[in-house]
Enzyme design. Sequence first.
Site: not given
Length: 845
Positions: A431-433, A486
């Site tokens: 998530n959002e890395d 994502s």
Amino acid sequence: MSKLQQFPLSKGWSFRDNEATSEDAWMPVPVVPSVVHQDLQANNKLKDPYIGFNELEARWVNEKSWTYKTVFQKPAAPAGSCIVLAFDGLDTFAKVKLDGNVILENDNMFLARRVDVTKALEAEGDHVLEIDFDCAFLRAKELRKQDPRHNWASFNGDPSRLSVRKAQYHWGWDWGPVLMTAGIWREVRLEVYSARVADLWTEVQLASDHQSAQVTAFVEVESVHSGSHRACFTLSLHGQEITREEIGVTENGTAKATFDVKEPSLWWPHGYGDATLYEVSVSLVKEQEELHRVSKKFGIRTAEVIQRPDKHGKSFFFRVNGVDIFCGGSCWIPADNLLPSITAERYRKWIELMVHGRQVMIRVWGGGIYEDYSFYDACDELGVLVWQDFMFGCGNYPTWPNLLESIRKESVYNVRRLRHHPSIVIWVGNNEDYQVQEQAGLTYNYEDKDPENWLKTDFPARYIYEKLLPEVVQEYSPGTFYHPGSPWGDGKTTSDPTVGDMHQWNVWHGTQEKYQIFDTLGGRFNSEFGMEAFPHMSTIDYFVENEADKYPQSHVLDFHNKADGHERRIATYLVENLRTATDLETHIYLTQVVQAETMMFGYRGWRRQWGDERHCGGALLWQLNDCWPTISWAIVDYFLRPKPAFYAVARVLNPIAVGVRREHHDWSVTHAQPPKTSKFELWVASSRQQEIQGTVELRFLSVNTGLEVRERIVHENVSIVPNGTTNLIVDGLIDHTVHSEPHVLAARIWVDGQLVARDVDWPQPFKYLDLSDRGLEVKKISESEDEQTLLISTKKPVKCLVFEEREGVRISDSAMDIVPGDDQRVTIKGLKPGDAPLKYKFLGQ
């Protein structure tokens, strides 16, 4: 030989602070699984951290280490059998000692661990099991110091969290507290067996015409002694055996059976068909004696992510059993900070709410946990698709060799554990890395395809997402689509709206755009977007104990909103759109109106875009739920009380939904001029798989009088496009010089004589409208033992009629717009005769 026996070690535990040395320091543990905060509360050593400022009083726990201890008797172990100590989850740094000897050291919360203790338990009598839980908060800081050259870029929580394989939200997030739990968070037990089924899974091949399927069941066997074990496979449907086959187990402990299924009943997401589950069972037998039996349910279905070039860029949408699915749904965070407190019943209630809200997909977010079996079982049974993140969130993770090895074991374990669930249709790396990589300016050369090079850059975590994890998914669940992150899209910037998925936060965060234009801000698949709202007053009553603190800007209410800048953002969206109020109950309601409107404007437009060559493949709002009683982006609060946005989303996701909207004019710009004309559009979105006929009506009703200001428009015998959008009016015009008074556009659609959907478009912003004296009437027209029906009518248009949410009561609809000449019915279940009627509120009341 012995049949597998299990002995749960759930009772008889005690615990103490590691720094305590006296025997008096030991405190009883009511039941395991548990975490230390629960056990401290049970011993009156800690107040409920969810109330008031108690989270601050619990901070001391975060920097402590703990020891848990139990005494048990050696179970009877027949000759030729072994005894295994099995931990389904230890949180997190745990040293396990049996009779004083270290038998296991754990550093990963997401792994199950098994230890053969046969020899250690040779002595009869009592045996002492001790587990030392080291402080994860302090260990993380030590690990970070050991690698000062790594760039520890991150959002949310202390950056040192990136070094530890523990639920990342425990370090605090912008919707949750800092509660560093420790403990035996999943089941611990003793197992006695001579042989066991270590794994059972299926691979399904569905014929393109769906008339047949081939199901191959695989089993892995662990045994104390090699021998002539046989695996008896059974395939069942609805409890009825279809077929069976007996296979010899190979020397390396494997067996498989293949079944041909004629005219299979397929697994479908809800709204598209039945979520049919088959069951495969295997009985492990030796010399006619059953040693172990395992069963798993699975679905016969295909699931794909379709990415193909088109006029908008490159598509990103899901196809199940050959049918394109618009994935309207929500993101999911852990439902509690104290994870063992979540029961299977509570999980199921959450997924039932998803179905009630017509949401078809849930995204398990990467900063939490790989969820409990009961979560996925509920999704399987109720037909909810699962987007499954791996547990990496908002950071640049280090890639030390021992950490990579732990991550590999974690991913293998969880993919194997969950691969039989038909609800899981995608695995996602993080998530959002990649957003962290962009914002921190870390190295990312998409054209460099050498994984060894990635490890040498300042963004080594790419190795995890683009090599390690996809290899694991390919090996252990080859039929499931893998997506590196994502948001992510072919290595382009994560905000690129033409490819992959995107997190659209320019409403609320970022540029803080007007929510009325939300539909213009989306991409190919909108996997995060949101708007905050207060929970209902009953939830606030739980965590705000002092009546003097019950005002919108109180210290305790601010403390229970962890979002940075929430005061300014809530105030901005309120003052731009509504007449503000200072009393708490009205303030709560107004924030909920803003959230409901924001979600409606986003979902409504993006679902319409589905019909334009799958321009938008889905929308997953942030977020469905809360992990504690709080003020957040959740559309259902911690106590499962839906906010108005829940109902607004449900209406937009109706199988047949009518939509109407007028051109948005921004009054907040310098020297704004009243428009002389406004365009409007009218359309129908349908998820039905066949073309249907319908009648669509559009009325123009004065806000001030409730009368029609111009002739209504009626489209009869309209052919509604299957699984797409039918545009009825794209160039409608409102002439404000002729129709100057504010009026709503009220649309309805009938199919087969039944009114199936409505939509009402209002002049914006609401603060300019006089919404007093509506002439609203709410009348009870029928009542039974646990159900009531209300009839709602009005003389003038009503905005956002919201009913009270009460424990054990379910409302068929709420947050409704009511217009004259269109009475609506609401069914209330769980309200008994004699109960006080539900209160309600509407805008301008």
